[in-house]
Design an enzyme around this catalytic site. Structure first.
Site, PDB file in Angstrom:
ATOM      1  N   GLY A  12     -23.980  36.246 -19.204  1.00 52.43           N
ATOM      2  CA  GLY A  12     -25.275  36.144 -18.515  1.00 52.43           C
ATOM      3  C   GLY A  12     -25.196  36.665 -17.089  1.00 52.43           C
ATOM      4  N   TYR A 154     -32.538  20.984 -22.617  1.00 54.93           N
ATOM      5  CA  TYR A 154     -31.637  21.590 -21.624  1.00 54.93           C
ATOM      6  C   TYR A 154     -30.588  20.559 -21.159  1.00 54.93           C
ATOM      7  CZ  TYR A 154     -30.416  24.070 -17.252  1.00 54.93           C
ATOM      8  OH  TYR A 154     -29.756  24.705 -16.226  1.00 54.93           O
ATOM      9  N   ALA A 156     -29.587  17.813 -22.643  1.00 59.19           N
ATOM     10  CA  ALA A 156     -28.670  17.445 -23.728  1.00 59.19           C
ATOM     11  C   ALA A 156     -27.601  18.516 -23.906  1.00 59.19           C
ATOM     12  CB  ALA A 156     -29.456  17.253 -25.034  1.00 59.19           C
ATOM     13  N   ALA A 157     -28.011  19.786 -23.860  1.00 57.39           N
ATOM     14  CA  ALA A 157     -27.042  20.881 -24.010  1.00 57.39           C
ATOM     15  C   ALA A 157     -26.055  20.884 -22.847  1.00 57.39           C
ATOM     16  CB  ALA A 157     -27.776  22.223 -24.084  1.00 57.39           C
TER      17      ALA A 157
END
Ligand code: NAP
Length: 246
Positions: A12, A154, A156-157
């Site tokens: 990214g 988001y 939780a990830a």
């Protein structure tokens, strides 16, 4: 914090924090594989590294797709000669209150922000284990520790990334591979600009350092974690938030 002779993958890295990390690692002497799902953004970062006298290779690819990830690691080893540093930075937000959150939004965020970290880590470790050397730095978020309204997928990830980091740090310590996780606070990037001002303004007031961070605030910490000066750090979750943590 010299990284000369090291090869780094930054996911990214076409934008925001990842781009700043790629530029910083290259400035310290590492050859950098610049990944992004947008191949043009990846090439632009790689070009900028080269214009500044560094070495870079751009590879478009989606971190949530096993095939793309394995090809990226293969190219790093073939073209740059190896991989000592992995920065799992790619991340997305698909914000909605839980009552409105769709299964698709849940899966999309889990696939990029958590499965992507698993796939990239799994793909580099055979090489690192063989050479008994590696630095893996995951980019989570302070939200992964404190939670946030409208971002349960988001958060939780990102919490998953912290647990993953701590487990993998224990597994890989015997191979001299350091695995750490950085929890940025509010950092001025396109991702942050997606948060409406009515929510952002009050949050900034809560930051003890009284400003949002810039991508370079994260890049400096990542460059340290990628260096041998951070050799006794593993399984650490480092909050880079200007003091904001609740
Ligand atoms: P950003 O500016 O949106 O950069 C993220 C980059 O990742 C974009 O270039 C994006 O490409 C790329 N990307 C998205 N999905 C990808 C995929 N499947 N495979 C490969 N690349 C992909 O966001 P940022 O703020 O720099 O965020 C970087 C990391 O920091 C993320 O993990 C984020 O969760 C974390 N973080 C950010 C903040 C903040 O305040 N900014 C705070 C805490 C944590 P596209 O633009 O084409 O989608």
């Amino acid at each position: 914090m010299d990284l000369k002779g090291k090869r780094a993958i930054v996911t990214g890295a076409g934008s925001g924090i990842g781009k700043a990390i790629a530029l910083k690692l290259a400035e310290r002497g590492a050859a950098v594989l610049v990944n992004d799902v947008d191949p043009e953004a990846a090439s632009a970062t790689a070009r900028e590294i080269e214009e500044r006298g560094g070495k870079a290779l751009s590879v478009g690819g989606d971190v949530s797709k096993g095939e793309d990830v394995r090809e990226m690691v293969r190219l790093c080893i073939e073209e740059l000669g190896g991989v000592e540093i992995l920065v799992n930075n790619a991340g997305i937000a698909r914000s909605a209150l839980l009552i409105n959150l769709t299964e698709e939004q849940w899966d999309e965020v889990m696939n990029v922000n958590l499965k992507g970290v698993f796939l990239c880590t799994k793909a580099v470790i055979p090489h690192m284990m063989k050479r008994r050397y590696g630095k893996i730095i995951n980019i989570s978020s302070i939200y992964g520790r404190i939670g946030a309204i409208g971002d349960s997928n988001y958060c939780a990830a990102k919490a998953g990334v912290i647990g993953f980091t701590k487990s993998v740090a224990k597994e890989l310590a015997r191979y001299n591979i350091n695995v750490n996780v950085v929890l940025p606070g509010l950092i001025d990037t396109p991702l942050l600009r997606g948060i409406p001002e009515k929510y952002l303004g009050p949050m900034i007031k809560e930051i003890p350092l009284k400003r949002v961070g810039v991508p370079e605030d994260i890049a400096g910490v990542v460059a340290f974690l990628a260096s041998d000066e951070a050799g006794y750090l593993t399984g650490a979750a480092i909050e880079v938030t200007g003091g904001w943590n609740m």
